[in-house]
Design an enzyme around this catalytic site. Structure first.
Site, PDB file in Angstrom:
ATOM      1  N   LYS A   1      40.788   0.888  36.990  1.00  0.00           N
ATOM      2  CA  LYS A   1      39.708   1.565  36.253  1.00  0.00           C
ATOM      3  C   LYS A   1      38.386   1.505  37.040  1.00  0.00           C
ATOM      4  CE  LYS A   1      37.236   3.354  32.898  1.00  0.00           C
ATOM      5  NZ  LYS A   1      37.273   4.757  32.505  1.00  0.00           N
TER       6      LYS A   1
ATOM      7  N   LYS B   1      27.157  -0.226  33.755  1.00  0.00           N
ATOM      8  CA  LYS B   1      28.002  -1.421  33.640  1.00  0.00           C
ATOM      9  C   LYS B   1      29.207  -1.317  34.582  1.00  0.00           C
ATOM     10  CE  LYS B   1      30.964  -1.013  30.514  1.00  0.00           C
ATOM     11  NZ  LYS B   1      32.317  -0.675  30.157  1.00  0.00           N
TER      12      LYS B   1
HETATM   13  P1  NAD Z   1      30.747   2.974  21.877  1.00  0.00           P
HETATM   14  O1  NAD Z   1      29.485   2.226  22.127  1.00  0.00           O
HETATM   15  O2  NAD Z   1      30.688   4.374  21.367  1.00  0.00           O
HETATM   16  O3  NAD Z   1      31.657   2.150  20.846  1.00  0.00           O
HETATM   17  C1  NAD Z   1      31.781   0.758  20.860  1.00  0.00           C
HETATM   18  C2  NAD Z   1      32.094   0.299  19.441  1.00  0.00           C
HETATM   19  O4  NAD Z   1      32.259  -1.133  19.464  1.00  0.00           O
HETATM   20  C3  NAD Z   1      30.996   0.609  18.426  1.00  0.00           C
HETATM   21  O5  NAD Z   1      31.538   1.332  17.345  1.00  0.00           O
HETATM   22  C4  NAD Z   1      30.519  -0.769  17.966  1.00  0.00           C
HETATM   23  O6  NAD Z   1      30.257  -0.847  16.578  1.00  0.00           O
HETATM   24  C5  NAD Z   1      31.712  -1.637  18.272  1.00  0.00           C
HETATM   25  N1  NAD Z   1      31.351  -3.040  18.417  1.00  0.00           N
HETATM   26  C6  NAD Z   1      30.447  -3.590  19.283  1.00  0.00           C
HETATM   27  N2  NAD Z   1      30.381  -4.918  19.097  1.00  0.00           N
HETATM   28  C7  NAD Z   1      31.247  -5.208  18.095  1.00  0.00           C
HETATM   29  C8  NAD Z   1      31.617  -6.398  17.431  1.00  0.00           C
HETATM   30  N3  NAD Z   1      31.069  -7.578  17.772  1.00  0.00           N
HETATM   31  N4  NAD Z   1      32.534  -6.336  16.433  1.00  0.00           N
HETATM   32  C9  NAD Z   1      33.086  -5.153  16.087  1.00  0.00           C
HETATM   33  N5  NAD Z   1      32.786  -3.979  16.681  1.00  0.00           N
HETATM   34  C10 NAD Z   1      31.863  -4.019  17.663  1.00  0.00           C
HETATM   35  O7  NAD Z   1      31.564   2.901  23.244  1.00  0.00           O
HETATM   36  P2  NAD Z   1      32.723   3.896  23.741  1.00  0.00           P
HETATM   37  O8  NAD Z   1      32.096   5.038  24.439  1.00  0.00           O
HETATM   38  O9  NAD Z   1      33.691   4.126  22.636  1.00  0.00           O
HETATM   39  O10 NAD Z   1      33.369   2.989  24.900  1.00  0.00           O
HETATM   40  C11 NAD Z   1      34.197   1.872  24.584  1.00  0.00           C
HETATM   41  C12 NAD Z   1      34.775   1.321  25.903  1.00  0.00           C
HETATM   42  O11 NAD Z   1      35.571   2.335  26.520  1.00  0.00           O
HETATM   43  C13 NAD Z   1      33.705   0.916  26.926  1.00  0.00           C
HETATM   44  O12 NAD Z   1      34.127  -0.226  27.618  1.00  0.00           O
HETATM   45  C14 NAD Z   1      33.632   2.131  27.848  1.00  0.00           C
HETATM   46  O13 NAD Z   1      33.197   1.759  29.150  1.00  0.00           O
HETATM   47  C15 NAD Z   1      35.081   2.601  27.824  1.00  0.00           C
HETATM   48  N6  NAD Z   1      35.281   4.045  28.068  1.00  0.00           N
HETATM   49  C16 NAD Z   1      34.468   4.972  27.482  1.00  0.00           C
HETATM   50  C17 NAD Z   1      34.684   6.331  27.738  1.00  0.00           C
HETATM   51  C18 NAD Z   1      33.795   7.404  27.140  1.00  0.00           C
HETATM   52  O14 NAD Z   1      33.889   8.570  27.587  1.00  0.00           O
HETATM   53  N7  NAD Z   1      32.976   7.117  26.156  1.00  0.00           N
HETATM   54  C19 NAD Z   1      35.736   6.740  28.574  1.00  0.00           C
HETATM   55  C20 NAD Z   1      36.569   5.769  29.127  1.00  0.00           C
HETATM   56  C21 NAD Z   1      36.329   4.413  28.870  1.00  0.00           C
END
Ligand code: NAD
Length: 295
Positions: free
Chosen positions: A173, A241
């Protein structure tokens, strides 16, 4: 065999549609996240909202975490009232967040002490890939755990590959994020160059897309560039990040990634200029600033 009961922690941009795809595939999903409206969305999709991590994971066969970064994953999994404190031996924990490879290895070691199996399974494909269930999923951990999770992964993605031991999925990744960031930056530079040269931009991007310069990045981000629509999507904060992860991981193994270093600096600059909450296609705004063009 009975369909595994799934606990899903982290229902954000990616987690919500992914959990919904599991529900559509017939999995009972109990989810927890910080935003109440995301819990309501889960309930509307047929899942069961939980008020805490403990409530979500009790009795689950599989726990999936989809959280922003290393500190949240460590707190949710290792915390006093976290996943490991409330799961039975034999439970499979699949961390689909993007974190450092060494964090995944450390989680697996901590979980082994409690008889909990762990896979790191970060994804690529963005929000659209999550919604459409066509993600690429890169998996690290034991082969038998990968095989056990196969049907669940296939409800979320179309390219699912076992890459090696704990942390190997995250290493792949990190490489993915390097390629995506460099590609976005190159596309953004091409857009500003084409506009300044007075060329018809939609026509130019169409023909670029059909040749060797074409890429999934160009295809998926073309609209963002053309419309200056930078609603996330994948936030620059998260890519910042990830550039930290790949820079550190490459350094640890003695791999030189000079372009990665330059683009990491440009991502950091975009964030420092206040663009951290925008989609990573907003790297275009940084090129515009450097070129004295309107942003
Ligand atoms: P996001 O910020 O939209 O969602 C993260 C979620 O985690 C939020 O709903 C938040 O409430 C929850 N959260 C945070 N702390 C918490 C806790 N202590 N207890 C319970 N819930 C908690 O992020 P995202 O865009 O969905 O990305 C999630 C992961 O996937 C990241 O590591 C990101 O790098 C990776 N990712 C994102 C994408 C993208 O296009 N958005 C693509 C590939 C990978």
């Amino acid at each position: 065999m009975q369909t595994p009961r799934v606990a899903w922690i982290g229902l954000g941009v990616m987690g919500s549609p992914m959990a919904e795809n599991l529900i559509k595939a017939g999995y009972p999903v109990r989810g927890h996240t910080l935003e109440p409206e995301k819990l309501e969305r889960l309930a509307a999709a047929g899942g069961t909202p939980a008020a805490s991590v403990a409530e979500a994971v009790r009795g689950a066969d599989v726990v999936v975490t989809m959280l922003p970064a290393d500190p949240q994953v460590e707190a949710v999994v290792l915390g006093d009232d976290g996943v490991l404190a409330h799961t039975a031996p034999g439970t499979l924990l699949i961390d689909m967040s993007t974190v450092a490879p060494r964090t995944s290895a450390a989680l697996a070691e901590a979980a082994a002490g409690r008889g909990v199996r762990v896979l790191d399974a970060p994804v690529s494909g963005g929000e659209a890939g999550a919604v459409e269930g066509v993600l690429s999923i890169m998996v690290g951990g034991a082969r038998e755990d990968f095989d056990r999770a196969g049907p669940l992964f296939r409800a979320l993605g179309t390219t699912v590959v076992h890459c090696g031991p704990h942390g190997a999925g995250q290493t792949v990744k990190a490489a993915n994020q390097l390629v995506v960031a460099v590609n976005i930056q190159a596309c953004a530079e091409a857009v500003v160059f084409l506009e300044k040269a007075g060329v018809d931009l939609p026509a130019a991007l169409e023909v670029l897309g059909g040749g060797l310069a074409g890429s999934t990045v160009l295809e998926r981000k073309k609209h963002n560039f053309l419309a200056r629509d930078f609603a996330p999507g994948f936030r620059i904060d998260l890519h910042h990040k990830d550039m930290g992860i790949v820079t550190e991981a490459a350094r640890a193994v003695g791999a030189a990634i000079p372009l990665g270093g330059v683009v990491a600096g440009l991502v950091a600059a975009a964030r420092a200029q206040g663009d951290g909450g925008l989609d990573h296609s907003a790297l275009l705004r940084g090129v515009e600033r450097l070129s004295g063009a309107a942003t």
